[in-house]
Design an enzyme around this catalytic site. Structure first.
Site, PDB file in Angstrom:
ATOM      1  N   LYS A  33     -20.913   4.811  20.818  1.00  0.00           N
ATOM      2  CA  LYS A  33     -20.088   5.949  21.324  1.00  0.00           C
ATOM      3  C   LYS A  33     -20.843   6.886  21.652  1.00  0.00           C
ATOM      4  O   LYS A  33     -21.999   7.059  21.041  1.00  0.00           O
ATOM      5  CB  LYS A  33     -19.102   6.225  20.255  1.00  0.00           C
ATOM      6  CG  LYS A  33     -19.474   6.766  18.867  1.00  0.00           C
ATOM      7  CD  LYS A  33     -19.762   8.156  18.758  1.00  0.00           C
ATOM      8  CE  LYS A  33     -20.391   8.470  17.429  1.00  0.00           C
ATOM      9  NZ  LYS A  33     -21.156   9.709  17.416  1.00  0.00           N
TER      10      LYS A  33
ATOM     11  N   ASP B 183     -16.180   7.415  12.021  1.00  0.00           N
ATOM     12  CA  ASP B 183     -16.173   6.917  13.339  1.00  0.00           C
ATOM     13  C   ASP B 183     -15.615   5.320  13.452  1.00  0.00           C
ATOM     14  O   ASP B 183     -15.451   5.105  14.762  1.00  0.00           O
ATOM     15  CB  ASP B 183     -17.702   6.598  13.852  1.00  0.00           C
ATOM     16  CG  ASP B 183     -18.368   7.943  14.204  1.00  0.00           C
ATOM     17  OD1 ASP B 183     -17.478   9.082  14.181  1.00  0.00           O
ATOM     18  OD2 ASP B 183     -19.522   8.185  13.833  1.00  0.00           O
TER      19      ASP B 183
HETATM   20  O1  C5P Z   1     -18.021   9.136   7.440  1.00  0.00           O
HETATM   21  P1  C5P Z   1     -19.425   8.722   7.409  1.00  0.00           P
HETATM   22  O2  C5P Z   1     -19.716   8.223   6.495  1.00  0.00           O
HETATM   23  O3  C5P Z   1     -20.010   8.323   8.771  1.00  0.00           O
HETATM   24  O4  C5P Z   1     -20.298  10.281   7.133  1.00  0.00           O
HETATM   25  C1  C5P Z   1     -21.390  10.352   7.099  1.00  0.00           C
HETATM   26  C2  C5P Z   1     -21.827  11.772   6.201  1.00  0.00           C
HETATM   27  O5  C5P Z   1     -21.686  12.719   7.386  1.00  0.00           O
HETATM   28  C3  C5P Z   1     -20.968  12.299   5.485  1.00  0.00           C
HETATM   29  O6  C5P Z   1     -21.010  11.867   3.868  1.00  0.00           O
HETATM   30  C4  C5P Z   1     -21.043  14.055   5.475  1.00  0.00           C
HETATM   31  O7  C5P Z   1     -22.008  14.220   4.908  1.00  0.00           O
HETATM   32  C5  C5P Z   1     -21.182  13.835   6.996  1.00  0.00           C
HETATM   33  N1  C5P Z   1     -19.738  14.158   7.730  1.00  0.00           N
HETATM   34  C6  C5P Z   1     -19.436  15.352   7.763  1.00  0.00           C
HETATM   35  N2  C5P Z   1     -18.158  15.658   8.348  1.00  0.00           N
HETATM   36  C7  C5P Z   1     -17.484  14.767   9.082  1.00  0.00           C
HETATM   37  C8  C5P Z   1     -18.083  13.456   9.099  1.00  0.00           C
HETATM   38  C9  C5P Z   1     -19.391  13.075   8.634  1.00  0.00           C
HETATM   39  O8  C5P Z   1     -19.709  16.483   6.883  1.00  0.00           O
HETATM   40  N3  C5P Z   1     -16.455  14.928   9.901  1.00  0.00           N
END
Ligand code: C5P
Length: 313
Positions: free
Chosen positions: A18, A146
C-alpha cells in the site's frame, strides 16, 4: 524441523502493498497509538503466502529481504494464522507458511501486513472456514493496523488507528515509482515518537480525510491527486533519514507529478502521469545515481485473494 509433504493440502494467497495518499495523524492516544485519517491505495507489488498442512506450525521466508524477517512466533503472518485457527476452533492440523516477498521490509509499504492478510485468506480457504473478509477483519486488526485494508484493497479511508476501513469512490489508475531508502533508525514506532517530539507543545487537531483528496479521487486525474498528497509523518521521517528529502527533491526535478514518504517511510513514493512517465522517471533516478533501485507499480489493485498456484521463482 517442520516437514511439508509434497502432497499436503495447500493454498496460496496474494496480497498487495500500500501507499498512503493522505496520512493525517492526531495526538497520541492513551493506548500509545495515534488516531489516523488516512487514504490507503493498494498497489501492484505483491507478497505471496502458501499455507500447507504440516506436522508443526512454522514459516519459511523467501525472496527480497528474506533474511530480515523473523521465522519464529513473532512472525506476523504466523501470528495471524494461529489467531485464525483459535477462532475457527475444532481439531485443525498445524500449518506451515511459505512467504515469497517482493515488498521492501520495514519500508512503509506494509509488506509484513500484506503477509498477514495473505496468510488469513490462505488459511481460511485451506480450512474451508466459511468466513467473509468482514469476519476476518477483527483478527486482521489484532495483528496490525494496516492488515484490514490489505484484505480489502482498492482505495479506502482508514480511521481509528488505521484499522477501520471505508471504501472510497476512486476513478482511474495511477502509476507509481517507489524508491527504497536505507531503513536504519526508522522503525514505525520511532517515526511516531519523532512525530510526538516535533508536535510537542502544539495542539494537534483530530485528523479528518480532506474534501480535496476525495474530489481528486472522484476526478481520477493524476495531476489533481499529486497536488493533494500529504503525509503528517513526513517531517519526522526526513528528520530521522535526511536522504528521503534529497530523493524527493531530485525526483521532482526529474518530472515526478508528486512525491511523498510512503506511510512511516523510508520508501519514497513518486506519482507519474502515465506508465511511460513512470519508466522515464525510474530511468532518470537510477541513471543519475539518485537511486540504486526503483520499483514500479500501479494502483489501485485488489486486496488479498487466493491464486491458483505458488510462484516458483
Ligand atoms: O499496528 P502496527 O503494529 O502496525 O503498529 C506498529 C507501531 O506503530 C505501534 O506499536 C505504534 O508505535 C505505531 N502506531 C501508532 N499509531 C498508529 C499505528 C501505529 O502510533 N495509528
Amino acid at each position: 524441523m517442520t516437514s511439508v509433504l509434497e502432497t499436503a493440502p495447500a493454498v496460496t494467497a496474494r496480497a498487495p502493498a500500500k501507499v498512503n495518499l493522505e496520512l493525517g495523524v492526531g495526538a497520541v492516544r492513551e493506548d500509545g497509538y495515534h488516531p489516523l485519517a488516512t487514504v490507503y491505495q493498494a498497489v501492484g507489488l505483491h507478497e505471496d503466502v502458501t499455507a500447507a498442512t504440516a506436522d508443526a506450525w512454522g514459516v519459511t521466508v523467501r525472496g527480497r529481504d528474506a533474511e530480515l524477517v523473523p521465522t519464529d512466533e513473532t512472525n506476523i503472518a504466523l501470528r495471524a494464522a494461529m489467531l485464525l485457527a483459535d477462532e475457527v476452533g475444532g481439531d485443525l492440523a498445524p500449518v506451515h507458511l511459505t512467504i515469497h516477498k517482493r515488498v521492501p521490509v520495514a519500508g512503509g509499504m506494509a509488506g509484513g501486513s500484506a503477509d498477514a492478510a495473505a496468510a488469513l485468506v490462505a488459511c481460511e480457504a485451506l480450512w474451508a472456514a466459511g468466513l467473509s473478509k468482514a469476519e476476518l477483519d477483527p483478527i486482521a486488526a489484532q495483528v496490525g493496523s494496516d492488515v484490514p485494508f490489505l484484505l480489502h484493497g482498492g482505495t479506502a479511508v482508514g480511521s481509528g488507528r488505521g484499522e477501520i476501513i471505508t471504501p472510497v469512490l476512486a476513478k482511474g489508475s495511477y502509476h507509481w515509482v517507489f524508491v527504497p531508502t536505507p531503513a536504519e533508525g526508522l522503525s514505525t514506532p520511532e517515526v511516531y515518537r519523532t512525530f510526538d517530539e516535533l508536535t510537542e507543545g502544539r495542539r494537534v487537531p483530530e485528523p479528518e480525510p480532506s474534501p480535496a483528496m476525495m474530489a481528486a479521487l472522484r476526478l481520477g486525474d493524476a495531476e489533481a491527486l499529486a497536488d493533494v498528497l500529504t503525509n503528517d509523518l513526513q517531517p519526522a521521517a526526513i528528520k530521522l533519514q535526511p536522504r528521503i528529502g534529497e530523493v524527493i527533491e531530485a525526483a521532482m526535478g526529474f518530472g515526478a507529478l508528486g512525491a511523498i514518504v510512503s506511510g512511516s517511510g523510508p520508501t519514497v513514493a513518486l506519482l507519474a502521469g502515465s506508465q511511460e512517465g513512470a519508466i522515464d522517471l525510474a530511468v532518470a533516478l537510477t541513471a543519475s545515481g539518485v537511486a540504486d533501485e526503483v520499483l514500479r507499480a500501479s494502483g489501485p489493485v485488489a486486496g488479498a485473494h487466493v491464486i491458483p498456484a505458488p510462484r516458483l521463482t
